[in-house]
Design a protein around this motif. Structure first.
Motif, PDB file in Angstrom:
ATOM      1  N   LYS A 189       0.838  -1.204   0.000  1.00 33.14           N
ATOM      2  CA  LYS A 189       0.000   0.000   0.000  1.00 33.14           C
ATOM      3  C   LYS A 189       0.873   1.254   0.000  1.00 33.14           C
ATOM      4  CE  LYS A 189      -4.032   1.829   2.458  1.00 33.14           C
ATOM      5  NZ  LYS A 189      -4.886   1.658   3.670  1.00 33.14           N
ATOM      6  N   GLY A 190       0.550   2.158  -0.931  1.00 34.00           N
ATOM      7  CA  GLY A 190       1.239   3.440  -0.964  1.00 34.00           C
ATOM      8  C   GLY A 190       2.531   3.457  -1.750  1.00 34.00           C
ATOM      9  N   LEU A 191       2.871   2.349  -2.425  1.00 37.79           N
ATOM     10  CA  LEU A 191       4.104   2.291  -3.210  1.00 37.79           C
ATOM     11  C   LEU A 191       3.843   2.863  -4.603  1.00 37.79           C
ATOM     12  CD1 LEU A 191       7.074   1.302  -3.273  1.00 37.79           C
ATOM     13  CD2 LEU A 191       6.225  -0.872  -4.196  1.00 37.79           C
ATOM     14  N   ASN A 192       4.461   3.971  -4.914  1.00 35.66           N
ATOM     15  CA  ASN A 192       4.238   4.628  -6.202  1.00 35.66           C
ATOM     16  C   ASN A 192       5.083   3.987  -7.299  1.00 35.66           C
ATOM     17  OD1 ASN A 192       2.489   6.414  -4.995  1.00 35.66           O
ATOM     18  ND2 ASN A 192       3.985   8.079  -4.810  1.00 35.66           N
ATOM     19  N   VAL A 193       4.419   3.699  -8.422  1.00 41.74           N
ATOM     20  CA  VAL A 193       5.108   3.099  -9.566  1.00 41.74           C
ATOM     21  C   VAL A 193       4.712   3.838 -10.836  1.00 41.74           C
ATOM     22  CG1 VAL A 193       5.229   0.810  -8.494  1.00 41.74           C
ATOM     23  CG2 VAL A 193       3.267   1.387  -9.935  1.00 41.74           C
ATOM     24  N   THR A 194       5.496   3.637 -11.898  1.00 42.37           N
ATOM     25  CA  THR A 194       5.185   4.227 -13.194  1.00 42.37           C
ATOM     26  C   THR A 194       4.110   3.397 -13.887  1.00 42.37           C
ATOM     27  OG1 THR A 194       6.814   2.910 -14.409  1.00 42.37           O
ATOM     28  CG2 THR A 194       7.594   4.964 -13.401  1.00 42.37           C
TER      29      THR A 194
END
Length: 496
Positions: A439-444
Motif C-alpha cells: 500500500k502506498g508504493l508509487n510506480v510508473t
C-alpha cells in the motif's frame, strides 16, 4: 570469420611482446602501440554443445601486457564511465606491478562482485568507451580491456585462496530487509552489513543470485562464482532466506511492522517477460526467454540424468530479439540439442543492442542470423504444436527515438521458416506483485518503482533499485543503484 587461436598461441604472442617491453621506459605513444590482447576461448565447434565457460580469461602474461597499454591518465575518464566508480587506473597500476591482490582490493573498495562484472558487464559501452587509448587510436574496440583485467585479478584471488572477507562495524542493533538477491540486493546487503546492521536477504527462488543465477547461462557465468560471492556475504553475517516470496509469504508491511525491520530495500528485478502479441503465440513450443533460460540455468534441465525439470526437445529453434538475452537463448538452444538455430532480428547487426563479443561467439558457434526480418504469426499442427513461423522482410527507414534507424515492413515479402521451437527475447517488464501488495508504493505506468535521487520510495523506511526501478538494465547499473541506496539507508539508520 577470423581464425580461432588457442590459448597456447595467444600466450606465445604475449610472451614475445612481454620480452620486448622489458627494460623500456614506455611513452604514451609506445603504450598505445601495444596490440590489444585477445581473450582466449574454447574451440567453437566443441563448446557449442557443452556447458563449460566459453571465455577462458587472460593468462598472467596477457594481463601484464594488456595492463601496460594503460596510460594512467590523471583525469581518469574511464572511472567516469563506471556506475560504481571503480578506481580503474589505480587497480591497473597494481596489475602492471604484478600485485594482483592489491588490484582486486582496490576494485573492491567500490565493487564487491568483480568476478561477475568482469564477465557480464558491457564495459565497451561504459568504462572502456571513455578510455584515452581507444580515443587516441580512433577505435573504441582497441581501448584498454578493463573488464578482462578485472576478471583476471578476481579469478586470481579466488583461485589462489586470497579472498579476504570485510569485517563489519560493531553491531548497531538495527535490522535491514533486502528483497531480492540480484546484483542490487547483494550490493545493499554487503554495504549495510559492513556498517554493522543485521541484514536478511529474502529470495523467491531456491538459490540466491537473482538474474546471475536464473538468467545468465553457465557458459557465460559459472554458477560456482555466484555461489562464492553469496558465501562471502554469509561469512560477513548476512542471513539468506530462500523460497520466500515477499508479497505472498509475507508482505513488505509485515516485514517492517511484525518482524521489526528498521529499513527495507526492494531489488526484485524485472522478471515479467514481454511477448510479440501475434497469432499462434500460445502454441506448444513457444517460450519466453525467461522460462527457457530459467529451466536450463537455475533448474539444470540440460542435466537429464539428475534434473527433474522437463526439457523441450527441439531441432530447429528460432530466437526473436537482438539483445544479450537473445544471444543467451540461441546459444543455449545449441547446447540443448538443436541442430539448427536462427536468430531473427528486425534491424541489422549494426543496430543490435547485444554485446559485440556475444554476437561474435554466437556466429562462431553456428547461429544463423536473419536480419531485417520479423514474425507475423506462428503456425501449428492439428495438435497445437509449433511447426513454423511466417516472417516479413524489412528495410531501415529514418531514425526513431532510440537513435537507431526504424525498421519498415516491405509488403508482400511474407515467407515461412520451418521451426519446432521459438524463444521470444524482447526484454522484460516489472513484476506487479510488490506494487499490488504494498500500500502506498508509487510506480510508473510500466510498473517500475519511483524513487528519488537516494533511491527512496514513496513509503517511509523503504528504498528500491536495480531493474525494478530502471527496467531491464545491466549488472553494474543495478549495483550502482544498490550503492546509493545502501549509503542512504546507513545514513538514515545512523540518525534514527
Amino acid at each position: 570469420m577470423t581464425e580461432h587461436k588457442t590459448t597456447e598461441q595467444l600466450q606465445a604472442e604475449a610472451e614475445k611482446l612481454w620480452s620486448e617491453l622489458q627494460g623500456k621506459n614506455l611513452t604514451p605513444k609506445d603504450r598505445s602501440s601495444i596490440p590489444p590482447q585477445e581473450m582466449p576461448s574454447r574451440d567453437p565447434i566443441k563448446r557449442a554443445h557443452e556447458m563449460g565457460e566459453v571465455a577462458l580469461g587472460y593468462t598472467e602474461t596477457q594481463a601484464r601486457v594488456e595492463a601496460e597499454r594503460c596510460l594512467r591518465c590523471g583525469a581518469a575518464p574511464c572511472k567516469k564511465g563506471c556506475p560504481v566508480g571503480v578506481p580503474i587506473p589505480e587497480f591497473i597500476a597494481h596489475v602492471q606491478k604484478g600485485d594482483y591482490k592489491g588490484a582486486v582490493d582496490t576494485i573492491k573498495q567500490t565493487n564487491l562482485l568483480p568476478a561477475i562484472c568482469g564477465r557480464v558487464c558491457p564495459q565497451e559501452k561504459q568504462c572502456q568507451s571513455f578510455c584515452t587509448v581507444g580515443k587516441m587510436l580512433k577505435s573504441p574496440e582497441k581501448a584498454v580491456a578493463i573488464g578482462r583485467l578485472e576478471r583476471f585479478v578476481a579469478d586470481w584471488e579466488r583461485n589462489n585462496n586470497q579472498i579476504t572477507v570485510p569485517t563489519p562495524a560493531p553491531d548497531t542493533g538495527k535490522k535491514v530487509a533486502v528483497v531480492g538477491s540480484g546484483p542490487a540486493g547483494l550490493t545493499v546487503a554487503a554495504d549495510t552489513r559492513r556498517a554493522g546492521h543485521n541484514v536478511t536477504v529474502f529470495e523467491a527462488f531456491q538459490k540466491a543470485g537473482g538474474v546471475t543465477v536464473y538468467g545468465i547461462p553457465e557458459f557465460r557465468l559459472p554458477k560456482e562464482i555466484v555461489s562464492k560471492e553469496v558465501e562471502n556475504l554469509k561469512k560477513m553475517g548476512v542471513e539468506f532466506k530462500t523460497s520466500f516470496l515477499v508479497g505472498r509469504t509475507e508482505t513488505l508491511e509485515q516485514l517492517l511492522e511484525r518482524e521489526g525491520f528498521d529499513a527495507a530495500f526492494i531489488g526484485t528485478g524485472a522478471g515479467l517477460p514481454k511477448f510479440l502479441g501475434i497469432e499462434g503465440e500460445n502454441l506448444i513450443g513457444v517460450f519466453s526467454a525467461n522460462e527457457y533460460l530459467t529451466r536450463a540455468n537455475l533448474m539444470k534441465a540440460y542435466d537429464t540424468e539428475h534434473a527433474d525439470t522437463p526439457l523441450y526437445d527441439a531441432k530447429r529453434v528460432a530466437v526473436f530479439g537482438g539483445g544479450n538475452v537473445a544471444m543467451d537463448g540461441a546459444r543455449m538452444a545449441l547446447r540443448l540439442g538443436a541442430e539448427k538455430v536462427y536468430c531473427v532480428y528486425r534491424r541489422t547487426r549494426a543496430e543490435m543492442p547485444a554485446r559485440a563479443e556475444e554476437v561474435a561467439h554466437a556466429i562462431e558457434e553456428g547461429v544463423d542470423f536473419h536480419f531485417l526480418e520479423n514474425p507475423v504469426k506462428f503456425i501449428g499442427d492439428d495438435k497445437g504444436k509449433l511447426t513454423g513461423v511466417e516472417l516479413l522482410t524489412y528495410e531501415l527507414g529514418e531514425p526513431d527515438e532510440s537513435g537507431r534507424r526504424k525498421p519498415v515492413a516491405i509488403p508482400g515479402t511474407e515467407h515461412i521458416l520451418e521451426i519446432d521451437a521459438a524463444i521470444v527475447a524482447l526484454g522484460n517488464e516489472s513484476n506487479p506483485l510488490m506494487a499490488q501488495t504494498t500500500k502506498g508504493l508509487n510506480v510508473t505506468k510500466r510498473g517500475n518503482i519511483i524513487v528519488d535521487e537516494n533511491q527512496k520510495t514513496s513509503i517511509p523506511k523503504v528504498w528500491a533499485g536495480g531493474d525494478i526501478v530502471l527496467g531491464a538494465a545491466t549488472v553494474i547499473l543495478a549495483m550502482g543503484e544498490g550503492r546509493r541506496a545502501a549509503a542512504s539507508i546507513n545514513e538514515y539508520l545512523a540518525g534514527k
